[in-house]
Design an enzyme around this catalytic site. Structure first.
Site: not given
Length: 306
Positions: A97, A124, A126, A128, A141, A227, A229, A272
């Site tokens: 990412h 996402d 996260h 980030d 990332h 992403d 995830d 990702e």
């Protein structure tokens, strides 16, 4: 037919776990190009941008592989911007990412030049939003959003030609469920709008997307940074940073379908995916399935809006 361009970025240079460099090939094997073409796009496969190999070195001054990350993102920025100027919808397939620094800074530049209003959906697990001072790992990332907002090393924040590349009010984060302690405070201080999983649990994905997409009009360019995830690892195990408790298959489909309903999608990141951690390419196939919905696949020809 709408012109779209697939741009591969096969690197895990910003990640802590190796393997995302194989993501573009796995997505192609799962039929990404054919899927986008199936839903009304004239697809051009631009191949892969090139960059340095992953040296596997420790962090220096809070960053791992800064020089290499800069090289990858500069190359990607140029490739994405060229497709936008040509009137095409760029689909960046990564790769980790950190590559969103290059892709989104190119989109932001194009929007400034065209007088478009940029809206970013950041899907996402996260936020980030780490910095060199906050990161526990140095993996870049975990820093693309903060970098795009101007909090990062000069070599990265200046890639798009304007600092900051984006404003905090241009981004909506959805599905967040893993945020470092310092990052939590920084997100609040800067004012990033975050729809975390608790929020989705409480009000539902439909209401979440209504709020995240509110205020868009015909002048809006909508960028989706997806992403993998973002998804619950029960259905998407092929990522290096799994976090339990993510959106279900139907929640993710609704998210993509509501984005498609706006008709405003102008650019896309898919990042990702780590085939080394996947089971029979199931995560890549799921990602392609969701991208189909993002480009208009639906169960029925809907006659009404509920």
């Amino acid at each position: 037919m709408r012109p779209a361009s697939i741009i591969g970025a096969p690197t895990d240079i910003g990640a802590g776990t190796r393997g995302a460099s194989m993501g573009p090939e796995a997505l192609c094997v799962a039929g990404l190009v054919e899927a986008v073409a199936r839903y009304g796009c004239d697809v051009k496969d631009c191949g892969n941008v090139a960059g340095p190999a992953n040296p596997g070195l420790p962090a220096v001054d809070g960053f791992r592989h800064l020089r290499e990350v800069v090289q990858w993102n500069r190359a990607l920025n140029a490739a994405v911007y060229a497709e936008l100027v040509d009137g095409r919808l760029p689909i960046m397939i990564g790769g980790d990412h950190c590559l969103a620094i290059g892709s989104i800074s190119a989109v932001a530049r194009h929007c400034r030049e065209q007088g478009k209003t940029l809206r970013i959906l950041w899907l996402d697990a996260h936020a980030d939003f780490n910095t060199a001072a906050l990161t526990p790992t140095g993996n870049i990332h975990g820093m693309p959003v903060s970098t795009l907002c101007g909090y990062g090393p000069r070599e990265l924040v200046e890639i798009g030609g304007c600092v900051p590349a984006i404003r905090p009010d241009q981004i909506r984060q959805i599905g967040i469920r893993s945020v470092d302690e310092g990052e939590k405070r920084f997100l609040r201080e800067v004012g990033i709008e975050v729809f975390d999983m608790r929020y989705i649990d409480e009000v539902g994905m439909r209401r979440t997307l209504e709020l995240a997409l509110a205020g868009m009009d015909e002048s809006t360019h909508l960028h989706v940074s997806f992403d993998v995830d973002f998804l619950d690892p029960e259905i998407a195990p092929g990522v290096g940073t799994t976090v339990r408790g993510g959106p279900t298959y139907r929640e993710a489909q609704l998210c993509m379908e509501m984005v498609a309903d706006t008709g405003r999608l102008g650019s896309l990141d898919i990042v990702e995916l780590n085939p080394a951690l996947d089971h029979r390419n199931m995560t890549a196939e799921l990602a392609v399935d969701l991208v189909e919905s993002l480009f208009g696949k639906s169960t029925l020809l809907r006659m009404y809006q509920p």
